[in-house]
Enzyme design. Structure first.
Site, mmCIF file in Angstrom:
data_model
loop_
_atom_site.group_PDB
_atom_site.id
_atom_site.type_symbol
_atom_site.label_atom_id
_atom_site.label_comp_id
_atom_site.label_asym_id
_atom_site.label_seq_id
_atom_site.Cartn_x
_atom_site.Cartn_y
_atom_site.Cartn_z
ATOM 1 N N GLY A 22 -73.391 -32.384 30.580
ATOM 2 C CA GLY A 22 -74.593 -31.559 30.630
ATOM 3 C C GLY A 22 -75.839 -32.304 30.189
ATOM 4 N N ALA A 23 -76.010 -33.517 30.684
ATOM 5 C CA ALA A 23 -77.081 -34.385 30.186
ATOM 6 C C ALA A 23 -78.353 -34.327 31.017
ATOM 7 C CB ALA A 23 -76.580 -35.830 30.123
ATOM 8 N N GLY A 26 -82.348 -30.409 28.088
ATOM 9 C CA GLY A 26 -82.133 -29.921 26.740
ATOM 10 C C GLY A 26 -81.476 -30.892 25.799
ATOM 11 N N GLY A 28 -78.481 -32.212 25.763
ATOM 12 C CA GLY A 28 -77.752 -33.318 26.379
ATOM 13 C C GLY A 28 -78.659 -34.448 26.788
ATOM 14 N N SER A 147 -72.102 -23.381 17.932
ATOM 15 C CA SER A 147 -73.327 -22.598 17.769
ATOM 16 C C SER A 147 -73.244 -21.790 16.490
ATOM 17 C CB SER A 147 -73.497 -21.656 18.957
ATOM 18 O OG SER A 147 -74.474 -20.668 18.709
ATOM 19 N N TYR A 173 -69.852 -15.157 24.716
ATOM 20 C CA TYR A 173 -70.450 -16.422 24.282
ATOM 21 C C TYR A 173 -69.981 -16.773 22.870
ATOM 22 C CZ TYR A 173 -73.916 -19.926 22.992
ATOM 23 O OH TYR A 173 -74.521 -21.092 22.564
#
Length: 300
Positions: A22-23, A26, A28, A147, A173
């Site tokens: 996920g780079a 944000g 990442g 998180s 989540y």
């Protein structure tokens, strides 16, 4: 970490290979940016390779872009198989940063029929990390993004994929983020039991303004989130600091890092605590067994 940690403490990363999922945006992207700037070979493992190439073009150092869709176990398998086809030096991994994730989205299913949040955030990363472990350096490490919301999370082993319960995006989540921490707990236990020096660490960004938020499908929730991003949240660069510390600082396996400010919402990274559920070895082992069954991938 007796003194506040900053990115200035990141050591030279030349000769090291880091995979960041996920780079493209944000946390990442900020993680990849810092590590590449310090000499690491950074592999951007992303769903949209065109977007990944644009991000990579703006980073200093050596970067590669490879396709990975964590919501599709066939894509995870293909990524790992392609990785294994490289020569010995190229195959060696020093750090895997399990960063990619989705948050507070309406009910959806992955390619394999999993609820999308637990499927992407937990099940996909479990399958990826386990498939890449044979290539992880002897002193390598895995960093998993959790998180603050894990504190409200509960694991329902009888209905992990929300097939019988009324769906709640926030509860789904929170479950996925608690699952991330339980994954680190059980994987670290397994590595230690096998005599491995590899480490598994976790991090959370506090409240960081990224494009992860604002996709709930609820206009009121998205608007309130946007206001919070402007008034309360720290930047993505600041939110990535716990991840960077977990990836580079001399810390023991099992460490969990987050912001040092009030409520762990913002501030320099420090070691933070887990909830009782996130520390439950029995629950971690049971979740691992269910995850291995669902994904068909276990600790090698």
């Amino acid at each position: 970490m007796s003194t506040p940690w900053t990115t200035a403490q990141i050591p030279d990363q030349r000769g090291r290979t880091v995979i960041v999922t996920g780079a493209t945006s944000g946390l990442g992207r900020e993680t990849a940016k810092e590590l590449a700037a310090r000499g690491a070979r950074v592999v951007l493992a992303v769903r949209d390779t065109s977007r990944g190439q644009r991000v990579a073009a703006g980073l200093a150092g050596t970067t590669e872009v490879r396709r990975l869709d964590l919501a599709d176990l066939a894509s995870v398998r293909a990524f790992a198989e392609q990785w294994a086809q490289q020569d010995d030096d190229a195959r060696r991994i020093d750090v895997v940063v399990a960063n990619a994730g989705i948050m507070l989205v309406p009910l959806d299913r992955t390619a394999d029929g999993f609820e999308s949040q637990v499927g992407t955030n937990h099940l996909g990363h479990h399958a990826l990390v386990c498939r890449l472990l044979p290539h992880l350096a002897g002193d390598g490490r895995v960093v998993v993004l959790s998180s603050l919301v894990h504190k409200t999370g509960k694991i329902d082993l009888t209905d992990l994929n929300w097939e019988r319960r009324p769906y709640s995006a926030s509860a789904a989540y929170a479950q996925s983020k608690l699952a991330n921490l339980l994954f680190t707990l059980e994987l670290q236990r397994r590595l230690h039991a096998s005599g491995s020096l590899q480490r598994v660490l976790a991090a959370h960004p506090g409240w960081a303004a990224t494009n992860l938020q604002g996709r709930s499908g609820n206009a009121v929730v998205d608007r309130l989130t946007g206001i919070g991003n402007r008034l309360i949240a720290q930047s993505a660069a600041a939110g990535a600091q716990p991840t960077l510390a977990a990836a580079t600082a001399e810390l023991p396996g099992g460490s969990f890092l987050g912001p040092s400010g009030p409520g762990e919402v913002r501030g320099a990274p420090r070691l933070v605590g887990r909830t009782a559920l996130a520390s439950d070895l029995g629950l971690a082992a049971d979740l691992w067994a269910l995850t291995a069954q669902l994904t068909g991938v276990d600790h090698p």
